[in-house]
Design an enzyme around this catalytic site. Structure first.
Site, PDB file in Angstrom:
ATOM      1  N   TYR A 139       0.856  -1.199   0.000  1.00  0.00           N
ATOM      2  CA  TYR A 139       0.000   0.000   0.000  1.00  0.00           C
ATOM      3  C   TYR A 139       0.888   1.242   0.000  1.00  0.00           C
ATOM      4  CZ  TYR A 139      -3.905   3.003   1.649  1.00  0.00           C
ATOM      5  OH  TYR A 139      -4.850   3.975   1.807  1.00  0.00           O
ATOM      6  N   LYS A 165      -1.503  -1.203  -4.017  1.00  0.00           N
ATOM      7  CA  LYS A 165      -2.568  -0.193  -3.994  1.00  0.00           C
ATOM      8  C   LYS A 165      -1.850   1.131  -4.020  1.00  0.00           C
ATOM      9  CE  LYS A 165      -5.837   1.231  -0.302  1.00  0.00           C
ATOM     10  NZ  LYS A 165      -6.415   2.445  -0.806  1.00  0.00           N
TER      11      LYS A 165
HETATM   12  O1  MN9 Z   1      -6.397   5.219  -0.576  1.00  0.00           O
HETATM   13  C1  MN9 Z   1      -7.951   6.710   0.426  1.00  0.00           C
HETATM   14  N1  MN9 Z   1      -6.978   7.452   1.140  1.00  0.00           N
HETATM   15  C2  MN9 Z   1      -7.126   7.734   2.438  1.00  0.00           C
HETATM   16  C3  MN9 Z   1      -7.449   5.435  -0.097  1.00  0.00           C
HETATM   17  O2  MN9 Z   1      -8.030   7.340   3.115  1.00  0.00           O
HETATM   18  C4  MN9 Z   1      -6.096   8.582   3.060  1.00  0.00           C
HETATM   19  C5  MN9 Z   1      -8.614   7.487  -0.706  1.00  0.00           C
HETATM   20  O3  MN9 Z   1      -9.767   6.768  -1.010  1.00  0.00           O
HETATM   21  C6  MN9 Z   1      -8.972   8.924  -0.318  1.00  0.00           C
HETATM   22  O4  MN9 Z   1      -9.670   8.941   0.895  1.00  0.00           O
HETATM   23  C7  MN9 Z   1      -9.811   9.637  -1.348  1.00  0.00           C
HETATM   24  C8  MN9 Z   1     -10.144  11.070  -0.951  1.00  0.00           C
HETATM   25  O5  MN9 Z   1      -9.017  11.884  -1.056  1.00  0.00           O
HETATM   26  O6  MN9 Z   1      -9.189   9.591  -2.579  1.00  0.00           O
END
Ligand code: MN9
Length: 308
Positions: A139, A165
């Site tokens: 990740y 990811k």
């Molecule tokens: O990678 C998420 N990142 C965090 C997953 O939660 C920090 C994203 O889905 C973001 O929340 C999203 C909004 O900026 O892109």
């Protein structure tokens, strides 16, 4: 019906954790929330990650969350468990637990806070990946310190490391990763704002926060890109970005998504401190804002239909 990582494809919610007003893990709420997500055409669930406020939970609570999730999901869709922890030892404990419960894979941010060098990060992933037979999805996220493409390619040489990811914004890196890693290496877009662009680049799936709230819209974005209808994909993605920015502007993104879901009758609970929740008046405003976005953009979001 699958617990196979190769079926972990498409739109994948990074599941919100459901806490009650007193910050306890709400087990009944969690069950209902998971059942709700499963009514959509999703390619799997990603649990106890950033969106799940994992860093605010004890290891025991995280394991409980995984147990409840697996009980509800069975083998309907593959579940990947984020097992990232401050120590390798703790991440291994979480990974072994996920394996026992039938998860399709594990995932982890790199160890952070102390500035570990690339070799230490490599050995963290090797040790955790080799502790179970499960595939490991690396990740990469700015919050934990972005790893370089070269470092990801190096990690992909570990046998159990099967994908990444990628929650970055430099989309050319997605291509570099796809081209630089072993054949079949899985790549997931992690930045919801870039959903349609990631899908156009050929990612295997998109994993993120807002698929808890607007999985229906992202299902349409996925289909539009796959049928090469770029104008429609762009129009829909613009609408998704309006919702995402409203969530971010609220100042407590996960809590805001939970407000919207609760307004729609879905028991998503509250956020845990130090994240803040909202007053009733603020909640009303956030819900009004979501409804207004839906109306202005003529989206017809499922969640808004449930609110009204
Ligand atoms: O990678 C998420 N990142 C965090 C997953 O939660 C920090 C994203 O889905 C973001 O929340 C999203 C909004 O900026 O892109």
């Amino acid at each position: 019906m699958s617990r196979d990582i190769l079926d972990f494809k498409g739109v994948i919610p990074a599941v919100l954790s459901v806490f009650d007003k007193d910050e306890n893990l709400d087990e009944q709420g969690t069950r209902e929330f998971i059942r709700h997500l499963l009514t959509y055409d999703i390619g799997g669930l990603y649990v106890t990650g950033s969106t799940g406020e994992t860093w605010l939970m004890t290891a025991e609570e995280r394991m409980r969350q995984v147990e409840i999730t697996m009980e509800e999901v069975g083998d309907k869709v593959p579940v990947v468990v984020h097992v990232g922890a401050m120590s390798t030892r703790e991440a291994i404990r979480l990974a072994k637990h996920a394996e026992q419960l039938g998860a399709a894979g594990v995932s982890s941010v790199p160890p952070f806070y102390f500035k570990y060098n690339p070799d230490q990060i490599f050995h963290y992933y090797k040790d955790v990946a080799e502790a179970t037979s499960l595939p490991m999805i690396v990740y990469n996220i700015p919050l934990a310190g972005m790893m370089t493409v070269d470092q990801i390619i190096r990690l992909s040489e570990i046998e159990n490391v099967k994908g990444v990811k990628y929650t970055g914004t430099a989309l050319y890196e997605v291509m570099q990763i796809k081209e630089g890693c072993k054949p079949g290496f899985l790549v997931y877009g992690g930045c919801d704002e870039l959903g349609s662009s990631n899908i156009a680049l050929g990612v295997d799936g998109v994993i993120g926060s807002f698929y808890n709230v607007i999985p229906d819209l992202y299902g349409k974005i996925w289909a539009a890109v796959k049928s090469s209808d770029i104008a429609e994909a762009t129009r829909l993605q613009r609408q998704a970005v309006h919702v995402i920015f409203a969530g971010i502007r609220s100042g407590s993104m996960m809590a805001c998504m939970k407000v919207w879901l609760r307004a729609a009758g879905i028991p998503a609970g509250y956020s845990r401190r130090p994240f803040s929740n909202f007053t009733e008046e603020e909640e009303r405003k956030l819900v009004d804002e979501l409804v207004a976005i839906d109306k202005a953009d003529e989206i017809g979001l499922d969640i808004v239909r449930r609110i009204q």
